[in-house]
Design a protein around this motif. Structure first.
Motif, PDB file in Angstrom:
ATOM      1  N   THR A  29       0.976  -1.316   0.198  1.00 59.81           N
ATOM      2  CA  THR A  29       0.286   0.169  -0.223  1.00 59.81           C
ATOM      3  C   THR A  29       1.105   1.036  -0.180  1.00 59.81           C
ATOM      4  O   THR A  29       1.731   1.045   0.902  1.00 59.81           O
ATOM      5  N   CYS A  30       0.382   2.272  -0.718  1.00 56.79           N
ATOM      6  CA  CYS A  30       1.528   3.279  -0.780  1.00 56.79           C
ATOM      7  C   CYS A  30       0.725   4.243  -0.727  1.00 56.79           C
ATOM      8  O   CYS A  30      -0.666   4.743  -1.244  1.00 56.79           O
ATOM      9  N   VAL A  31       1.247   5.860   0.149  1.00 61.16           N
ATOM     10  CA  VAL A  31       0.320   6.764   0.630  1.00 61.16           C
ATOM     11  C   VAL A  31       0.623   8.104   0.047  1.00 61.16           C
ATOM     12  O   VAL A  31       2.264   8.049  -0.078  1.00 61.16           O
ATOM     13  N   ASP A  32       0.848   9.116  -0.792  1.00 63.89           N
ATOM     14  CA  ASP A  32       1.974   9.996  -1.462  1.00 63.89           C
ATOM     15  C   ASP A  32       0.842  10.765  -0.359  1.00 63.89           C
ATOM     16  O   ASP A  32       0.615  11.475   0.894  1.00 63.89           O
ATOM     17  N   GLN A  33       1.918  11.955  -0.939  1.00 65.78           N
ATOM     18  CA  GLN A  33       1.950  13.562  -0.132  1.00 65.78           C
ATOM     19  C   GLN A  33       0.935  14.188   0.307  1.00 65.78           C
ATOM     20  O   GLN A  33       0.108  14.986   1.104  1.00 65.78           O
ATOM     21  N   ALA A  34      -0.136  13.721  -0.893  1.00 66.81           N
ATOM     22  CA  ALA A  34      -1.745  14.370  -0.987  1.00 66.81           C
ATOM     23  C   ALA A  34      -2.284  13.520   0.086  1.00 66.81           C
ATOM     24  O   ALA A  34      -4.043  14.087   0.330  1.00 66.81           O
ATOM     25  N   GLY A  35      -2.247  12.729   0.221  1.00 64.74           N
ATOM     26  CA  GLY A  35      -2.866  11.872   1.292  1.00 64.74           C
ATOM     27  C   GLY A  35      -4.264  10.440   0.515  1.00 64.74           C
ATOM     28  O   GLY A  35      -4.874   9.735   0.493  1.00 64.74           O
TER      29      GLY A  35
END
Length: 1601
Positions: A1069-1075
């Motif tokens: 699972t990947c989370v980016d800086q924008a959520g």
């Protein structure tokens, strides 16, 4: 403690039974009495205790023991037994040559043989004057170590001695008759040991010494047979008669000596039977016990109180200065330094080992007051040894110089205070001279000796002298760098060999000895090779035993100090036995703060190896056995001079005068760790009192030669007669009642200082932990004013055992330190207030809270917790020395609770959970750190120059620099992160696209990606690496094979900040800086597939993420927190910040039940419940804005502020968050007469029912509106509440809402004492009286009554109406009685008397108080107050028997009217009282109030002084029964008839407290275990109301009365 040291004098042959009985029965009792009653030791030395006469001491040694008893004993020092046997004459050990020649001449003239005398005595020219010295049975001089050629054998010695005595007796008498020898000089040949001892004790001493002696004379009369007494006994009988019939009676007449005479008459045929002897021994024992007690009591009462020199520095200074015997040139340098006016630098003295630095400085300290006699200097001396530490030194100095520094224990504050006191001393003050001897000897426990605590310059009236050893050149070099302009560095020059020779001659002459010129020649040569003073002292011990015929060669004298110490130990082993000597030396060295002589005998008796050598021969083994005191005293006598007495902790303690003796002992006897542990184990057993009170200790004879038969069991149980070791000494009850409270109990300082240390050194860690949680130990440490020592031990032990429990206890005690220092007796109160609520988290601590109330430890009268409310969550506030000048820039935490922070000045500090002081990185003195990151227990720090330093917090190792490549590319770069998995460490930097892989702390390889790396994850075996990058792409590497497996890119092209790899599910699972969240399937790792995504709707960037073990992901933004299910990729819930606030950071607890969040501009850490979204807790951050939260493993939470680190235990946060409380201010508390339950209401729709015994919330009563009022029936069966105008009647047991009555328009309900009826009071309609069970109305009351109350007999409703007091019938509703004041004044207050239901006490506005008899409508008594303002209607209350009335409250004064004595009293409270918080308890005997303490506390870590306290006062005598510091602010409280106090708090919780007053017979027995707090899994039962009213009352208009 002082010591009563008694010498026991007797004829050994006839006193065996008496002495054994005294040793077994009397002396142990007296010792316990002395220790417990007076705090002094008791010791008896019997020179004939040894079974073998060969081991009895010679006359010289015996009289020296007696003299030591006279000098050192407190009170009595001599007990003598004189019976029917005089004893053999003592043979003189030394006879002057001229006198011996005279004896030989007379012997020849008498025709007697002289050869036997010449064989027993040998001429020695080294004696002064030349003498003939007696040989011992082995043919040696009586002094050990001297050989002589004499063929006498030991088995013939006993045959020779009687013949020698007979010859000398006849010859000496002849000499006296001839006049060649005086009568006095002849006595040494004729007196027995018994007479010698008695004469020595009573003669040639001060008059004050004679009353300190006791002598018992026992005469036995047996009619003589016709043959009479043999001629050889007549002389002895004559001397015996002179002794007991003339000498002793003359002392009674002249000096009132204590001499007791007893006569036993015997039958001429049976004689002195064993039965008669035993009866006499028993009577003697009781008489001696009584007499010694009386003398001891008298001596202690006369003894002036002296200040205890706990560290023993003054005593040591006196001892060392007395050893100054050779003038040293350096003394003049010290003298000129002390007298100098412009000396701004310290005087540094440096010298080799044994060079005499300590003695020189001690001499200078003793002379400084003479050199500066006109200035009256303050002189402070410290002799550093293994018992000291830098913290202890600085603290002691600061407290002695500045009394305001007593509460400072922080090492950094101590350093600054020390510098301040040394540099800014007021010129008006006297000069300060500080001498620190052996600065380099500070123990290594202080990590690295940091000399920055020394001031750069000194005040004009401050002098600092420091000595260091020359073999520590690094410290000398550091000091020279620290003081580059100083010229005050001096090296102590060696002593000239000539001076040593002269001193040796002087020392020998003091003992009436000398050496021959031939011996002197070899001695001079030895001094040329070694002129150390200690070497001279050791050589003098050898030379004193040389006779004139002793030949010395070059090989005779051993060089070097240590070799001579070994030689001395060899001689001692030959004389006293190796087992005894080795153990005595070991215990003397290993015992912390030294050991006293009586303690040494106790410890040796507990040592199986030593005691086995004292077992009597044969199979008849004793049940009671100790090492004889005389053996220990004899050995200590041989060590005298090297072993000195120093007053440490108020006890005369044996102390090595030179540190070289412990060095040799450790090398010779204590080289094995196992041996050291055994020594510490025995010491631990002794100071714990494990074998005291008659407990027999098994004597394990495995591997020891014990003289017993083969069928004897392996373990022999023997009582060693060691004393009890309570934490606090307390005398017997019958004695303590006659003593003042301040002298009844006192701490056992020896045990307090030593037991913890020896438990630690013996490896008994769990035992040490159990001691730390013993309330009795804590109480004793506080009573002994050892709070700082206690805190250090709690810190140290928490690193070894019970880490979380001891950290919590440490935090609680430290936060209450200010109170406990002043009032140690408040410890149980503090523990109940702060620790009892958390016992469900740490049940191990239950014994600490609910320990047995031993006498003198806990007051008998007290306020005790029955139902504890949850206090604020305790936390550790770890301060950093440099944080005041520098701010924390970066931080990281480990799973074990360690936090590393980097300051903006490049320094790095480490904070461990439970420790209140951080310590600086040892590497930080050379490196400037830039950033820090962590993974598991590994910390990685980067420097400005690109170096990496690794710290493994899990193994407590020193930080190490790891080998890196391409360092030039990483200068001034911050760490992006670190990941630890298996044996590999992955490191990446911000702004770079490389991941460095380290194996065994060396860079193994590098992984290159296309873009800047932002996050890294890996598989469990660390073979597959996932690198998240700035362009939302992920690169997958196969590390073992060095291959790139795949690259995939998430939508949106926003930098990734987090990757969560679920290996079991085959997804990441990947989370980016924008959520935004993206889930990828990795079943085919070379072809990742996007299987789910969640797009965040808010625009803010992600502040942080958190992931729990149950696959819930937390994403925190400024305006929202989201909880996302990783598997389903959907939003479970979201939370918004309070209005006007924004989030700063948020994390979850381990089980995802709570969210802990930081808010901007908020000084609290808030806790939300995930299931309800309710804020259930706020955590104090010490009035600082926290910048970051760190999860340190599953158990610790850290908050980083700009200047400190705060740390909480997560389980305590959970317990507090789940604790029973409504969250709103409690407005009402009600309780029935049975006291099983109480009820609270906070103005919401719920009424809470609390079970007192279990501490749980049994249920909550739900209403369809806000609860305005409630009442509980006296039997507790009914709860009546009012909500939105409806009256609810509840069955409290079943929870059934029996009735819901509408139309009452009531604002309050009163219930009759019997619980049958209720009165609904209304202000706009008639009040109704109705039956609770049926709801049927009895009558209506039309008059409007204010402050209405039901009479005790349930007959009338009393209330105020138009200035009158009305009594309305509860059966008819009509006004039956009316009270009006005769002076037309309004009635403002009234109160019924429960004990006298016919009477009502009435108060008027004019200040008159009436007693109104309701049934007869008559006024029986009235009392006029001096001021009408003294009666406040809202305060007015009355005791049940009418004895006392509370009239008013004015600031810190409660005005009370005493009806029985018709007088007005004022009670001064302990602080300001808020008016609602006062009431009167049962029978008018108690007043209970809540106030805030008037004491001002300057300790920022102490919070109890800021909290209110509950105080109970007994009105009959004004004595405080008890007080209890409440853990938070109360909102309301009530007191029941049985003196239970129910307190409602601002946060919606409830506390219940019992008042215990044994004087008045008020007690409370706690049933079962302590209250169990609400379990996190417990669900509170909610009882619902009736949907619709089942009864309706018609509205009626209010009629005026």
């Amino acid at each position: 403690m002082a010591c009563v040291q008694v010498y026991l004098c007797s004829n050994p042959e006839e006193s065996v039974v008496e002495r054994r009985l005294l040793r077994q029965r009397v002396f142990p009792r007296l010792r316990e009495y002395c220790r417990c009653t007076h705090g002094v030791e008791f010791r008896v030395i019997d020179p004939y205790e040894a079974a073998d006469p060969q081991n009895w001491p010679a006359e010289k040694e015996r009289l020296q023991i007696l003299e030591d008893c006279r000098k050192n004993s407190l009170g009595p020092f001599f007990v003598g037994f004189v019976g029917e046997q005089y004893g053999d004459a003592n043979l003189p050990e030394q006879i002057e040559a001229s006198e011996f020649q005279c004896v030989l001449q007379v012997c020849q003239r008498m025709g007697l043989k002289t050869d036997i005398l010449e064989r027993c005595y040998q001429r020695d020219e080294n004696a002064i004057p030349p003498s003939f010295c007696m040989l011992n049975p082995t043919g040696n001089f009586d002094q050990p170590g001297v050989q002589a050629n004499n063929p006498s054998e030991e088995n013939n010695w006993c045959k020779v001695l009687p013949e020698v005595r007979r010859i000398l007796h006849d010859v000496v008498n002849q000499c006296v008759q001839e006049g060649t020898m005086t009568h006095d000089k002849a006595q040494k040949y004729l007196r027995s040991a018994l007479e010698n001892d008695i004469h020595y004790a009573y003669e040639n001493h001060s008059i004050e010494d004679i009353p300190r002696c006791i002598c018992y004379v026992h005469k036995i009369t047996i009619p003589l047979k016709p043959n009479g007494v043999p001629l050889e006994q007549q002389t002895q009988l004559h001397r015996l008669s002179q002794l007991r019939d003339h000498f002793l009676p003359s002392l009674v007449a002249s000096h009132k000596a204590l001499v007791y005479c007893t006569t036993t008459k015997c039958n001429r045929f049976q004689g002195y039977t064993p039965e008669k002897r035993l009866n006499f021994a028993v009577g003697l024992s009781e008489q001696l016990h009584t007499d010694l007690k009386r003398l001891i009591d008298r001596a202690v009462s006369k003894e002036r109180a002296v200040t205890v020199d706990e560290s023993g520095q003054k005593s040591l200074c006196h001892i060392f200065s007395s050893l100054y015997r050779i003038e040293r040139a350096e003394v003049e340098h010290v003298k000129s330094y002390l007298r100098g006016k412009n000396t701004i630098f310290p005087f540094i003295l440096n010298g080799g080992p044994c060079s005499g630095k300590t003695v020189l400085l001690a001499h200078c300290a003793s002379q400084a007051s003479v050199w500066l006699k006109d200035l009256d200097p303050e002189i402070i001396v410290y002799f550093i040894d293994v018992n000291n530490s830098l913290r202890q030194l600085l603290k002691d100095f600061c407290e002695r110089v500045d009394s305001s520094s007593t509460s400072v224990n922080n090492i950094f504050e101590l350093r600054e205070n020390f510098k301040r006191l040394m540099t800014s001393r007021s010129p008006s003050k006297n000069p300060l001279v500080l001498i620190i001897d052996g600065l380099d000897q500070l123990p290594k426990t202080d990590v690295q000796l940091d000399l920055t605590f020394l001031p750069e310059s000194l005040a004009s009236n401050v002098k600092l002298l420091i000595s260091i050893t020359a073999n520590r050149p690094a410290i000398l070099a550091t000091l020279k760098m620290f003081y580059p302009d100083s010229t005050l560095f001096y090296e102590l020059q060696p002593v000239e060999s000539k001076s040593c020779s002269q001193l040796l001659t002087t020392r020998l002459q003091e003992s009436n000895r000398k050496i021959t010129s031939g011996q002197q020649m070899f001695v001079n040569q030895a001094f040329k090779k070694c002129s150390v003073l200690l070497y001279m002292e050791l050589l003098q011990r050898q030379a004193i035993h040389w006779n004139s015929g002793f030949e010395i060669t070059e090989n005779t004298l051993v060089q070097e100090v240590h070799n001579n110490i070994v030689l001395m130990f060899d001689r001692l082993e030959r004389k006293h036995g190796k087992a005894l000597v080795s153990k005595v030396l070991s215990y003397l060295t290993m015992a912390r703060y030294g050991i006293s002589a009586v303690e040494l005998t106790d410890v040796l008796s507990c040592d199986d190896e030593v005691l086995a050598s004292f077992l009597p021969p044969g199979d008849d083994l004793p049940l009671i056995l100790r090492v004889p005191e005389v053996f220990v005293e004899s050995l200590l006598s041989d060590l005298k001079g090297f072993l000195v007495l120093s007053n440490i902790l108020g006890t005369q303690t044996l102390f090595w005068v030179s540190r070289h003796f412990p060095l040799v002992i450790c090398k010779r006897y204590l080289c094995l760790e196992e041996t050291c542990q055994k020594i510490n184990h025995v010491l631990s057993d002794y100071f714990s009192g494990f074998w005291a009170n008659g407990t027999a200790k098994p004597l394990i004879n495995k591997g020891m030669e014990i003289p017993t038969a083969s069928d004897v069991p392996q373990n022999i149980y023997i009582d060693r007669q060691v004393p009890s070791q309570p934490w606090i000494f307390s005398p017997p009850f019958y004695i303590s009642t006659a003593m003042s409270p301040s002298t009844r109990t006192y701490p056992n300082l020896r045990k307090l200082y030593r037991l913890s240390f020896h438990l630690l050194k013996s490896g008994r860690i769990e035992e040490l932990g159990n001691q730390m949680i013993s309330q009795e130990y804590l109480q004793a440490m506080l009573q002994a004013e050892l709070a700082d020592e206690l805190f250090l031990w709690l810190e140290r032990t928490s690193q070894l055992v019970f880490p979380r429990e001891l950290q919590l206890l440490h935090i609680i005690l430290r936060s209450s330190a200010c109170l406990l220092r002043n009032k140690p007796a408040y410890l149980p109160t503090v523990l109940q207030a702060k620790l009892l609520p958390f016992l469900s988290v740490f049940p191990t601590l239950e014994e600490c809270v609910n320990s047995a109330r031993s006498k003198g430890m806990i007051p008998q009268n007290e306020v005790y917790t029955v139902l504890p409310p949850i206090p604020s969550v305790p936390y550790t506030h770890c301060t950093l020395q440099e944080s005041t000048a520098s701010q924390i820039m970066q931080s990281a935490g480990s799973q074990g609770g360690t936090v590393v922070v980097v300051l903006d000045n490049g320094a790095a500090w480490v904070c461990n959970g439970g420790i209140f002081e951080g310590f600086k990185f040892t590497k930080s003195s050379n490196l400037q750190f830039r950033s820090v990151s962590s993974s598991e227990n590994i910390f990685l720090l980067s420097t400005h120059c690109g170096k990496l330093v690794l710290l493994d917090a899990g193994v407590s190792a020193q930080p190490k620099e790891i080998q890196t490549q391409h360092r030039e590319n990483r200068e001034n770069a911050n760490l992006g992160g670190v990941l630890v998995s298996s044996d590999k460490i992955f490191v990446w930097w911000r702004g770079q696209n490389i991941v460095s892989v380290f194996v065994d702390r060396e860079e193994h390889t590098q992984l290159h990606c296309a873009y800047e790396i932002t996050c890294v994850s890996c598989s469990e075996d660390a073979d597959i690496i996932y690198c998240g990058q700035n362009e939302s792409s992920v690169t997958i590497f196969d590390l073992p094979n060095g291959k790139l497996l795949a690259t995939f890119t998430c939508p949106k092209d926003i930098p990734l900040i987090e990757m969560i790899h679920s290996e079991g599910d085959g997804m990441i699972t990947c989370v980016d800086q924008a959520g935004n969240v993206f889930a990828w399937n990795l079943e085919i790792i070379t072809e990742p597939v996007l299987i789910g995504e969640n797009h965040c709707t808010t625009k803010d960037q992600v502040l942080n993420t958190d992931h729990s073990g149950d696959n819930i992901l937390l994403i925190c933004k400024k305006q929202q927190i989201q909880l996302i299910d990783i598997h389903q990729i959907n939003v479970l819930d979201h939370f918004n910040p309070p209005r006007g606030k924004t989030f700063k950071q948020a994390i979850m607890d381990q089980n995802s039940r709570f969210i802990l969040a930081l808010l901007c501009n908020c000084p609290f850490l808030l806790v939300w419940k995930c299931s309800s979204g309710q804020c259930v807790l706020s955590l104090d951050t010490a009035n600082c804005q926290a910048s970051k939260l760190l999860k340190c493993g599953a158990n610790n939470l850290a908050a980083i502020t700009g200047a400190s680190v705060l740390m909480w235990d997560m389980d305590l946060i959970t317990a507090s968050a789940l604790g029973p409380k409504s969250g709103k201010r409690v407005k009402m508390v009600a309780v029935g007469s049975n006291g099983e339950s109480c009820y609270s209401a906070d103005g919401s729709e719920l009424v809470w029912k609390w079970a007192i015994s279990s501490g749980k919330v049994e249920a909550r009563f739900l209403h369809q509106g806000h609860v305005e009022s409630m009442s509980v029936s006296g039997d507790g069966n009914y709860l009546v509440s009012i909500a939105t105008g409806d009256i609810h009647v509840w069955d409290t047991k079943s929870g059934e809402n029996i009735h819901r009555i509408s139309g009452s328009q009531a604002y309050k309900v009163l219930i009759t004492p019997k619980g049958n009826c209720g009165v609904a009071l209304s202000e706009i309609s008639p009040s109704r009286v109705w039956k609770l069970q049926s709801g049927h109305m009895i009558c209506s009351i039309h008059p409007l009554l204010r402050n209405a109350a039901i009479s005790p007999e349930s007959t009338f409703l009393l209330g105020l109406n138009s200035g009158n007091l009305l009594a309305v019938s509860l059966w008819s509703g009509n006004v039956s009685k009316c009270f009006s004041c005769s002076n037309r004044s309004d009635v403002v207050a009234f109160h019924s008397l429960h004990g006298h239901p016919d009477y009502v006490i009435v108060a008027s506005a004019s200040g008159t108080v009436y007693s109104w008899r309701l049934t007869e409508d008559t006024i029986c008594h009235q009392f006029k107050l001096p001021d009408s303002s003294l009666c406040q209607p809202e305060i007015f209350s009355l005791s049940s028997d009418g004895g006392y009335a509370i009239l008013s409250i004015s600031e810190s004064t409660i005005n009370i009217l005493d009806f029985s004595n018709s007088k007005l009293c004022s009670l001064r409270t302990e602080g300001p009282v808020q008016q609602p918080y006062v009431t009167v308890g049962v029978s008018g005997q108690y007043v209970v109030y809540i106030c805030f303490s008037s004491l001002v506390c300057h300790n920022i870590s102490c919070d109890l002084h800021e909290k209110p306290m509950l105080v109970v006062i007994r009105l009959t005598d004004g004595e405080t029964v008890g007080r209890f510091y409440l853990c938070k602010n109360p909102s309301t409280f009530t007191v029941s008839e049985d003196l239970f106090v129910y307190v409602g708090y601002e946060d919606g919780s409830v506390g219940v407290y019992a008042v215990i007053d044994t004087k008045m017979g008020k007690s409370w027995k706690k049933d079962g275990q302590s209250p169990t707090l609400l379990s996190p899994l417990d669900e509170q039962l909610i009882w619902s109301p009736l949907v619709n009213p089942n009864l309706t009352w018609d509205e009626m208009p209010l009629q005026l009365f």
